[in-house]
Design a protein around this motif. Structure first.
Motif, PDB file in Angstrom:
ATOM      1  N   TRP A 278       0.864  -1.182   0.000  1.00  0.00           N
ATOM      2  CA  TRP A 278       0.000   0.000   0.000  1.00  0.00           C
ATOM      3  C   TRP A 278       0.893   1.222   0.000  1.00  0.00           C
ATOM      4  CZ3 TRP A 278      -0.550   4.123   3.437  1.00  0.00           C
ATOM      5  CH2 TRP A 278      -1.651   4.962   3.201  1.00  0.00           C
ATOM      6  N   LEU A 279       0.640   2.119  -0.954  1.00  0.00           N
ATOM      7  CA  LEU A 279       1.386   3.366  -1.039  1.00  0.00           C
ATOM      8  C   LEU A 279       0.418   4.524  -0.884  1.00  0.00           C
ATOM      9  CD1 LEU A 279       2.768   1.175  -3.164  1.00  0.00           C
ATOM     10  CD2 LEU A 279       4.318   3.085  -3.532  1.00  0.00           C
ATOM     11  N   PRO A 280       0.759   5.510  -0.096  1.00  0.00           N
ATOM     12  CA  PRO A 280      -0.167   6.622   0.103  1.00  0.00           C
ATOM     13  C   PRO A 280      -0.338   7.426  -1.196  1.00  0.00           C
ATOM     14  CG  PRO A 280       1.970   7.075   1.105  1.00  0.00           C
ATOM     15  CD  PRO A 280       1.996   5.656   0.669  1.00  0.00           C
ATOM     16  N   PRO A 281      -1.544   8.002  -1.429  1.00  0.00           N
ATOM     17  CA  PRO A 281      -2.637   7.986  -0.459  1.00  0.00           C
ATOM     18  C   PRO A 281      -3.558   6.771  -0.580  1.00  0.00           C
ATOM     19  CG  PRO A 281      -3.194   9.423  -2.268  1.00  0.00           C
ATOM     20  CD  PRO A 281      -1.803   8.940  -2.539  1.00  0.00           C
ATOM     21  N   ALA A 282      -3.599   6.071  -1.751  1.00  0.00           N
ATOM     22  CA  ALA A 282      -4.536   4.950  -1.883  1.00  0.00           C
ATOM     23  C   ALA A 282      -4.169   4.070  -3.064  1.00  0.00           C
ATOM     24  CB  ALA A 282      -5.965   5.474  -2.032  1.00  0.00           C
ATOM     25  N   LEU A 405       7.147   8.690  13.951  1.00  0.00           N
ATOM     26  CA  LEU A 405       8.321   9.362  13.400  1.00  0.00           C
ATOM     27  C   LEU A 405       7.959  10.214  12.187  1.00  0.00           C
ATOM     28  CD1 LEU A 405      10.836   6.363  13.521  1.00  0.00           C
ATOM     29  CD2 LEU A 405      10.540   8.177  15.210  1.00  0.00           C
ATOM     30  N   VAL A 406       6.923   9.792  11.488  1.00  0.00           N
ATOM     31  CA  VAL A 406       6.514  10.512  10.289  1.00  0.00           C
ATOM     32  C   VAL A 406       5.657  11.718  10.636  1.00  0.00           C
ATOM     33  CG1 VAL A 406       5.176  10.308   8.143  1.00  0.00           C
ATOM     34  CG2 VAL A 406       6.661   8.443   8.875  1.00  0.00           C
ATOM     35  N   ALA A 407       4.803  11.580  11.673  1.00  0.00           N
ATOM     36  CA  ALA A 407       3.878  12.632  12.078  1.00  0.00           C
ATOM     37  C   ALA A 407       3.049  13.127  10.904  1.00  0.00           C
ATOM     38  CB  ALA A 407       4.633  13.787  12.730  1.00  0.00           C
ATOM     39  N   PRO A 408       2.274  12.234  10.249  1.00  0.00           N
ATOM     40  CA  PRO A 408       1.504  12.660   9.075  1.00  0.00           C
ATOM     41  C   PRO A 408       0.270  13.459   9.505  1.00  0.00           C
ATOM     42  CG  PRO A 408       0.968  10.411   9.631  1.00  0.00           C
ATOM     43  CD  PRO A 408       2.035  10.837  10.588  1.00  0.00           C
ATOM     44  N   ASP A 435      11.303   7.256   4.823  1.00  0.00           N
ATOM     45  CA  ASP A 435      12.664   7.701   4.566  1.00  0.00           C
ATOM     46  C   ASP A 435      12.733   9.225   4.580  1.00  0.00           C
ATOM     47  OD1 ASP A 435      11.816   8.706   2.098  1.00  0.00           O
ATOM     48  OD2 ASP A 435      12.599   7.020   0.953  1.00  0.00           O
ATOM     49  N   ALA A 436      13.947   9.721   4.602  1.00  0.00           N
ATOM     50  CA  ALA A 436      14.228  11.149   4.479  1.00  0.00           C
ATOM     51  C   ALA A 436      15.299  11.296   3.414  1.00  0.00           C
ATOM     52  CB  ALA A 436      14.694  11.733   5.807  1.00  0.00           C
ATOM     53  N   PRO A 437      15.135  12.214   2.492  1.00  0.00           N
ATOM     54  CA  PRO A 437      16.085  12.317   1.379  1.00  0.00           C
ATOM     55  C   PRO A 437      17.459  12.823   1.782  1.00  0.00           C
ATOM     56  CG  PRO A 437      14.499  14.090   1.322  1.00  0.00           C
ATOM     57  CD  PRO A 437      14.044  13.176   2.396  1.00  0.00           C
ATOM     58  N   PRO A 446      11.602  12.634  15.194  1.00  0.00           N
ATOM     59  CA  PRO A 446      10.172  12.585  14.866  1.00  0.00           C
ATOM     60  C   PRO A 446       9.759  13.763  14.001  1.00  0.00           C
ATOM     61  CG  PRO A 446      10.508  12.091  17.178  1.00  0.00           C
ATOM     62  CD  PRO A 446      11.824  12.561  16.642  1.00  0.00           C
ATOM     63  N   GLY A 447       8.964  13.431  12.999  1.00  0.00           N
ATOM     64  CA  GLY A 447       8.437  14.463  12.125  1.00  0.00           C
ATOM     65  C   GLY A 447       9.295  14.797  10.939  1.00  0.00           C
ATOM     66  N   THR A 448      10.476  14.176  10.831  1.00  0.00           N
ATOM     67  CA  THR A 448      11.381  14.506   9.724  1.00  0.00           C
ATOM     68  C   THR A 448      11.291  13.518   8.574  1.00  0.00           C
ATOM     69  OG1 THR A 448      13.190  13.253  10.707  1.00  0.00           O
ATOM     70  CG2 THR A 448      12.983  15.571  11.351  1.00  0.00           C
ATOM     71  N   LEU A 449      10.572  12.420   8.752  1.00  0.00           N
ATOM     72  CA  LEU A 449      10.517  11.373   7.732  1.00  0.00           C
ATOM     73  C   LEU A 449       9.202  11.435   6.949  1.00  0.00           C
ATOM     74  CD1 LEU A 449      11.862   8.735  10.157  1.00  0.00           C
ATOM     75  CD2 LEU A 449      12.996   9.210   8.001  1.00  0.00           C
ATOM     76  N   GLU A 450       9.220  10.815   5.784  1.00  0.00           N
ATOM     77  CA  GLU A 450       8.025  10.737   4.941  1.00  0.00           C
ATOM     78  C   GLU A 450       7.675   9.262   4.752  1.00  0.00           C
ATOM     79  OE1 GLU A 450       6.500  11.854   0.417  1.00  0.00           O
ATOM     80  OE2 GLU A 450       8.478  12.484   1.114  1.00  0.00           O
ATOM     81  N   LEU A 451       6.383   8.924   4.974  1.00  0.00           N
ATOM     82  CA  LEU A 451       5.954   7.533   4.815  1.00  0.00           C
ATOM     83  C   LEU A 451       6.032   7.143   3.340  1.00  0.00           C
ATOM     84  CD1 LEU A 451       4.692   5.069   6.356  1.00  0.00           C
ATOM     85  CD2 LEU A 451       2.514   5.823   5.398  1.00  0.00           C
ATOM     86  N   VAL A 452       6.726   6.028   3.074  1.00  0.00           N
ATOM     87  CA  VAL A 452       6.858   5.530   1.708  1.00  0.00           C
ATOM     88  C   VAL A 452       5.761   4.511   1.393  1.00  0.00           C
ATOM     89  CG1 VAL A 452       8.390   4.386   0.063  1.00  0.00           C
ATOM     90  CG2 VAL A 452       9.327   5.917   1.801  1.00  0.00           C
ATOM     91  N   GLY A 453       5.418   3.650   2.338  1.00  0.00           N
ATOM     92  CA  GLY A 453       4.360   2.671   2.095  1.00  0.00           C
ATOM     93  C   GLY A 453       4.309   1.605   3.164  1.00  0.00           C
ATOM     94  N   LEU A 454       3.360   0.706   2.997  1.00  0.00           N
ATOM     95  CA  LEU A 454       3.170  -0.433   3.888  1.00  0.00           C
ATOM     96  C   LEU A 454       3.356  -1.716   3.086  1.00  0.00           C
ATOM     97  CD1 LEU A 454      -0.127   0.652   5.725  1.00  0.00           C
ATOM     98  CD2 LEU A 454       2.230   1.025   6.491  1.00  0.00           C
ATOM     99  N   VAL A 455       3.956  -2.717   3.722  1.00  0.00           N
ATOM    100  CA  VAL A 455       4.155  -4.035   3.097  1.00  0.00           C
ATOM    101  C   VAL A 455       3.485  -5.087   3.977  1.00  0.00           C
ATOM    102  CG1 VAL A 455       5.807  -5.719   2.220  1.00  0.00           C
ATOM    103  CG2 VAL A 455       6.363  -3.274   2.144  1.00  0.00           C
ATOM    104  N   GLY A 456       2.627  -5.900   3.368  1.00  0.00           N
ATOM    105  CA  GLY A 456       1.987  -7.004   4.087  1.00  0.00           C
ATOM    106  C   GLY A 456       2.738  -8.294   3.846  1.00  0.00           C
TER     107      GLY A 456
END
Length: 801
Positions: A278-282, A405-408, A435-437, A446-456
């Motif tokens: 799953w990759l944001p947003p959908a 850590l992402v604080a979306p 990740d963070a570039p 916390p708050g410096t990373l960006e969510l890349v996705g979820l793996v099941g």
């Protein structure tokens, strides 16, 4: 050998043999002795072959342990480890004894063999490791606290040792049949002796006649039929990679009403596989492929993710990873994993998406890392591009930990929670990746990373499992899942396979500890978080309800339940040696379809045994009726003792044994299993035996009265009619099917027919049996009327089908 001789039918035959010796009936004593010897030899040979096959499966060497003694490291056999030893463990090491951890660095342990937990468990200083588990990641130093019988492995061994091996349903039925036959034989003997004495016949002659009829009433070929049927079934199953350790277990599968199956490595592959993204947003993706092979596809469910999103996720899970994939030397063998199996599943995922681990690490060399810790819930790595300019910080771990850590934004946080729950409901363990570039000092803020996705990630079902479940349901066998895994994971797998649905219940270990309500067992299909001793309790509770329970498993923790169940089925290739030794049946290729084959084989064997009893007991009934009723209708002595024994030898000999080779009947796997409480003569079989035996007896007496009226030799005419009539019934009871055209039963009947005719026309046999050669008219009348019972049985079978 003694175990074979304790069979009730064998004991009955031995008793009959003693009587025949006492009354100097050497020929029948020889026949009985031959049956006993053959039965015992076949049983012992099969047991020895099974043990040899199991020994060949065991290619594991005795593990060694690295211990610290007197400040020096040394390797010693695991059996020589003692309490107080310090044991060093690296990734891939087998834990040799129960240890208390003194040091632990990113330690994960595969406890599936002991607890049934499908995923590695993280362990920290102060916790204990159980003997027989395997470290998958990290390193550790532990102090031995328990060995031998006191260890977790030893306690399971104790449970195995105390488990009582139950009689199989067939053994129970034959024991009851033997008891009934003993009473019948005594009654026949008393009646025949009494009638003979009333007619003024000598006691010795009357006694010999009584013993001859008693032997006729006992289907002495039954042990040989049972043993040969079981041995042939075991041979056929061995050709299908199912090794039988205990011969009666072959038939037991045909009587199974409940199949209690382990999950990890039995219904599932025992390997972690990434199955959903799953990759944001959908943006959703399904992942194909099995095992750790980097072969498969990533298929979007709906819209494709933006360009580069998938590559970014695959790059991150490759970089933040300490495992490696092991390509097999033989292309036919599966890929392996070195290190944490969950991380290996992520590497396989990357390979399916075209990301090569070597290239990724060359492009983004690692500079720093923060190992995974259970309390923290994530691990991180920092990398710098080989050009030296951009940096990359990657974090992966539990979604609830990574989200902090992402604080979306609140909306994205809700989406993540929803998708995590959805994947978890499908049986997946969910890993979040962020990740963070760029980075400064490698610390995660916390708050410096960006969510890349979820793996099941999950331990997926074996390809054959759904078919096995469907076939078992079709055969009237209930399947229950008994596992040490999480209730949600177990229920999800059970629903995928068709074992459970919304109307069924799940019971956990604490529920079992509090006591099982018999009423709950009827609707329960999943038992989760179950300890080894609780598996035994579940099997016993099902048995107390009258169920015949088969238990499948592969781990050490399955062994006590495998021994307790009516039949234990272990995996030969992927399972543990402890499980194999505790089981009755070992699947050498770990293919669950073989269980269905074994069930069909068991039902074939039981059906053939019942068919033989229908044939043999009906023939014995006819012989008794002819001798007992003959004098009442004007035939003073319709058969001599030698003639009775000759008929019995021919009809119960080769044709009887040949019934064990009859093919399976098409409807056998579309009917519910027979109740273990039902007699082997139940289900209407006793009534069929009665009317067939009566018909043969009436026809034989009718031919005898005709012979008496026209002056033919009565005993020879009755002798020929009675023997041929039984052989005709044997042909009528053949299993339906056109191939092969001629079966062993046909050849056996033909051989017996020729010998029966020889008893009338060969001078040597005539002198031995007291018969006379019949005129063509007498022989034609006897043979013509002898086919009537067989035709009647054949007509009834056709109408019934």
């Amino acid at each position: 050998m003694l175990a074979q001789l304790r069979d009730p039918m064998i004991l009955l035959l031995v008793a009959a043999g003693v009587v025949t010796v006492v009354v100097s009936d050497a020929s029948d004593a020889l026949v009985i002795a031959l049956v006993v010897v053959v039965n015992t030899a076949v049983g012992v040979t099969q047991d020895a072959r099974a043990d040899q096959a199991i020994a060949e499966l065991d290619e594991l060497t005795a593990p060694v342990a690295e211990v610290v003694r007197d400040g020096h490291r040394q390797e010693v056999p695991a059996a020589d480890v003692v309490p107080g030893d310090l044991v060093r463990l690296e990734a891939g090491a087998i834990v040799p004894a129960d240890l208390r951890l003194l040091e632990a660095a990113t330690l994960s342990v595969d406890e599936a063999a002991m607890t049934g937990e499908s995923q590695p468990v993280d362990r920290v200083v102060g916790e204990e490791l159980l003997a027989g588990t395997v470290t998958t990641r990290g390193r550790a130093l532990g102090e031995v606290v328990r060995t031998g019988a006191d260890s977790g492995l030893g306690r399971i061994a104790g449970l195995i040792g105390t488990a009582r091996v139950r009689e199989t349903p067939l053994q129970q039925r034959l024991r009851r049949l033997s008891r009934d036959l003993v009473l019948l034989v005594l009654a026949i003997g008393v009646v025949v002796v009494a009638l003979g004495l009333l007619r003024g016949e000598p006691l010795v002659q009357t006694s010999i006649l009584a013993v001859s009829l008693a032997v006729a009433a006992v289907p002495e070929s039954l042990p040989a039929v049972v043993t040969i049927s079981l041995a042939l079934g075991a041979h056929r199953m061995a050709q299908r990679h199912a090794l039988v350790r205990r011969l009666p277990a072959v038939e037991t599968l045909g009587s199974v009403t409940v199949l209690a199956s382990d999950k990890t490595g039995t219904l599932t592959q025992g390997r972690m596989v990434a199955g959903a993204l799953w990759l944001p947003p959908a943006h959703l993706y399904d992942v194909s492929g099995t095992g750790y092979a980097p072969e498969g596809t990533l298929s979007p469910v709906g819209r494709d993710a933006p360009d580069g999103a998938i590559d970014r996720l695959l790059r991150d899970v490759t970089l933040c990873n300490d495992a490696r994939l092991v390509e097999p030397a033989d292309p036919a063998e599966p890929w392996g994993a070195a290190g944490d199996t969950l991380e290996a599943a992520l590497l396989a995922l990357s390979g399916k998406g075209g990301v090569e681990a070597v290239d990724a690490h060359r492009t983004w060399p690692r500079e720093q890392e923060v190992p995974f810790e259970a309390e923290r819930g994530w691990m991180s790595t920092t990398h710098r591009h080989r050009s030296g300019h951009p940096g990359l910080h990657v974090v992966k771990g539990a979604p609830e930990a990574v989200v902090d850590l992402v604080a979306p934004p609140a909306e994205l946080r809700r989406l993540i929670a929803t998708e995590t729950a959805r994947l978890a409901d499908q049986g997946y363990r969910v890993i979040a990746v962020a990740d963070a570039p760029s980075y400064d000092d490698g610390r995660v803020r916390p708050g410096t990373l960006e969510l890349v996705g979820l793996v099941g990630i999950a331990d997926p079902p074996r390809e054959a499992s759904s078919g096995v479940v469907a076939d078992c349901h079709d055969a009237g066998i209930h399947i229950v899942l008994v596992t040490g895994d999480h209730p949600g994971t177990a229920t999800a797998i059970a629903r995928v396979l068709g074992i459970a649905d919304d109307s069924t219940a799940t019971i956990t270990g604490p529920d079992v500890e509090d006591g099982l309500d018999p009423g709950e067992l009827e609707n329960t299909r999943v038992y989760a978080r179950i300890r080894p001793e609780q598996k035994v309790a579940i099997v016993r509770a099902l048995q107390e309800r009258g169920e015949v329970v088969a238990m499948t498993g592969d781990g050490v923790n399955d062994a006590p339940a495998l021994r307790t169940a009516d039949i234990g089925v272990a995996m030969g290739r992927g399972g543990t040696e402890v499980a194999r030794q505790a089981a009755d049946l070992v699947l050498a290729d770990d293919d669950l379809r073989t269980v269905v084959v074994a069930v069909e084989e068991g039902r074939r064997i039981y059906a053939n045994i019942r068919t033989f009893l229908r044939y043999a007991v009906a023939g014995g009934t006819a012989e008794v009726l002819v001798v007992v009723l003959g004098p009442l209708v004007g035939l003073r002595l319709p058969l001599l003792p030698a003639q009775i024994l000759w008929i019995n030898l021919l009809t119960h000999g080769l044709p009887g044994v040949a019934f064990g080779t009859e093919p399976v009947r098409a409807a056998s796997m579309h009917q519910p299993p027979r109740s273990p409480r039902e007699s082997v003569l139940g289900g209407g079989l006793a009534a069929q035996i009665g009317w067939v035996g009566a018909l043969i007896g009436v026809v034989s007496l009718g031919v005898g009265l005709w012979a008496h009226a026209v002056g033919w030799h009565v005993q020879s005419t009755v002798f020929l009619t009675l023997g041929v009539a039984q052989l005709g019934v044997a042909l009528a009871l053949r299993a339906p099917g056109r191939r092969p055209l001629l079966r062993p039963l046909d050849y056996a009947v033909l051989g017996a027919l020729l010998l029966q005719l020889g008893g009338v026309y060969l001078p040597v046999l005539r002198q031995l049996l007291g018969t006379q050669a019949l005129a063509p008219a007498a022989a034609a009348a006897a043979l013509g009327l002898a086919v009537v019972p067989g035709l009647a049985v054949l007509l009834r079978e056709r109408l019934r089908r």
